[in-house]
Enzyme design. Sequence first.
Site, PDB file in Angstrom:
ATOM      1  N   ASP A 155       5.773  -7.070   2.541  1.00 14.32           N
ATOM      2  CA  ASP A 155       4.793  -7.557   1.460  1.00 14.32           C
ATOM      3  C   ASP A 155       5.904  -7.887   0.272  1.00 14.32           C
ATOM      4  OD1 ASP A 155       2.027  -7.890   1.980  1.00 14.32           O
ATOM      5  OD2 ASP A 155       1.719  -5.677   1.353  1.00 14.32           O
ATOM      6  N   GLU A 209      -0.232 -12.651  -1.227  1.00 13.38           N
ATOM      7  CA  GLU A 209      -1.852 -12.968  -1.159  1.00 13.38           C
ATOM      8  C   GLU A 209      -1.896 -14.145  -1.593  1.00 13.38           C
ATOM      9  OE1 GLU A 209      -3.396  -9.455  -3.678  1.00 13.38           O
ATOM     10  OE2 GLU A 209      -2.435  -8.205  -2.202  1.00 13.38           O
ATOM     11  N   SER A 221       0.923  -1.038   0.195  1.00 14.76           N
ATOM     12  CA  SER A 221       0.038  -0.121   0.113  1.00 14.76           C
ATOM     13  C   SER A 221       0.871   0.878   0.037  1.00 14.76           C
ATOM     14  CB  SER A 221      -0.990   0.068   1.354  1.00 14.76           C
ATOM     15  OG  SER A 221      -0.238  -0.405   2.252  1.00 14.76           O
ATOM     16  N   LYS A 276       4.861 -11.328   3.329  1.00 15.84           N
ATOM     17  CA  LYS A 276       3.502 -11.537   3.258  1.00 15.84           C
ATOM     18  C   LYS A 276       3.204 -11.681   1.661  1.00 15.84           C
ATOM     19  CE  LYS A 276       0.160  -8.210   3.824  1.00 15.84           C
ATOM     20  NZ  LYS A 276      -0.492  -8.372   2.416  1.00 15.84           N
ATOM     21  N   GLU A 322      -8.924  -9.593   4.441  1.00 10.20           N
ATOM     22  CA  GLU A 322      -9.390  -8.538   4.171  1.00 10.20           C
ATOM     23  C   GLU A 322     -10.614  -8.534   3.491  1.00 10.20           C
ATOM     24  OE1 GLU A 322      -7.889  -4.473   1.681  1.00 10.20           O
ATOM     25  OE2 GLU A 322      -6.420  -6.121   2.011  1.00 10.20           O
TER      26      GLU A 322
END
Length: 275
Positions: A90, A122, A52, A120, A189
Amino acid sequence: MSSHRQERLRRLAAPDITQRKGKTPIVCLTAYTTPMAEILDAHCDLLLVGDSVGMVIHGLPNTLGVTMEMMILHGQAVMRGSKQAMVVVDMPFGAYEGSPETAHVNAVRLIKETGAQAVKVEAGPTVAATVEYLVQRGIPVMGHVGLRPQAVHLEGGFKAKGRESEERRRILQEASATAEAGAFALVVEGVAEGLAREITEAVSVPTIGIGASSGCDGQILVTDDMLGLFDWTPKFVRRYSDLRGEISRAVGAYADDVRARRFPGPAEIYFAKAG
């Protein structure tokens, strides 16, 4: 500072987070800079150097343009500013999807060059195998299920997930597969509240909610959203401050003082020594 922070003698690691399953909720926030990490470290169990950063700091329209170099730069900054919170970085879009081997090369680079404790990724149809590959080679991995920002083009935007039975089944399956592959925790999320609770009950590792449920094992927000640095924030954000307004007022006062020649004043000026 809370008593449990004062008692801490070392930086938290993946096993510490995993052991919090079903216990005192885990406090997480995003961090991208050294000064902010210094402030957050006294209050958080985990700091996420999220991709982000591309939107929050660099003004990108989404997270897809974030590079390994950006994640390393900001990961290093957060590590310099924190001492006790676990730091997770991330893996950016394109850094892990191709193959487990490619993911390993990039994860090793992130860990080596930042000093962070974990990465991390996804979740997706092939990611569980990658998580297992990384964990078997000594790299702690946090998973991320539900709304996946890196899949924004595939999914047609940022939309809440898990409101339909088939999508609900798929997300629950991805969460279970990621946890079983060895992830030490899962970010959940933008999903329907009931699904977040179902995932939390189904997996043996902590769930960290964002736009999910208070029943998750912890919570995370983008710090800049929570502090009110943007005009617009997602529905799931609770603003705890209005720093955008505070900064604007402070800068306005500075500008007024400069234009009126009130700044600098005697207190901010150096004078020659007598004699």
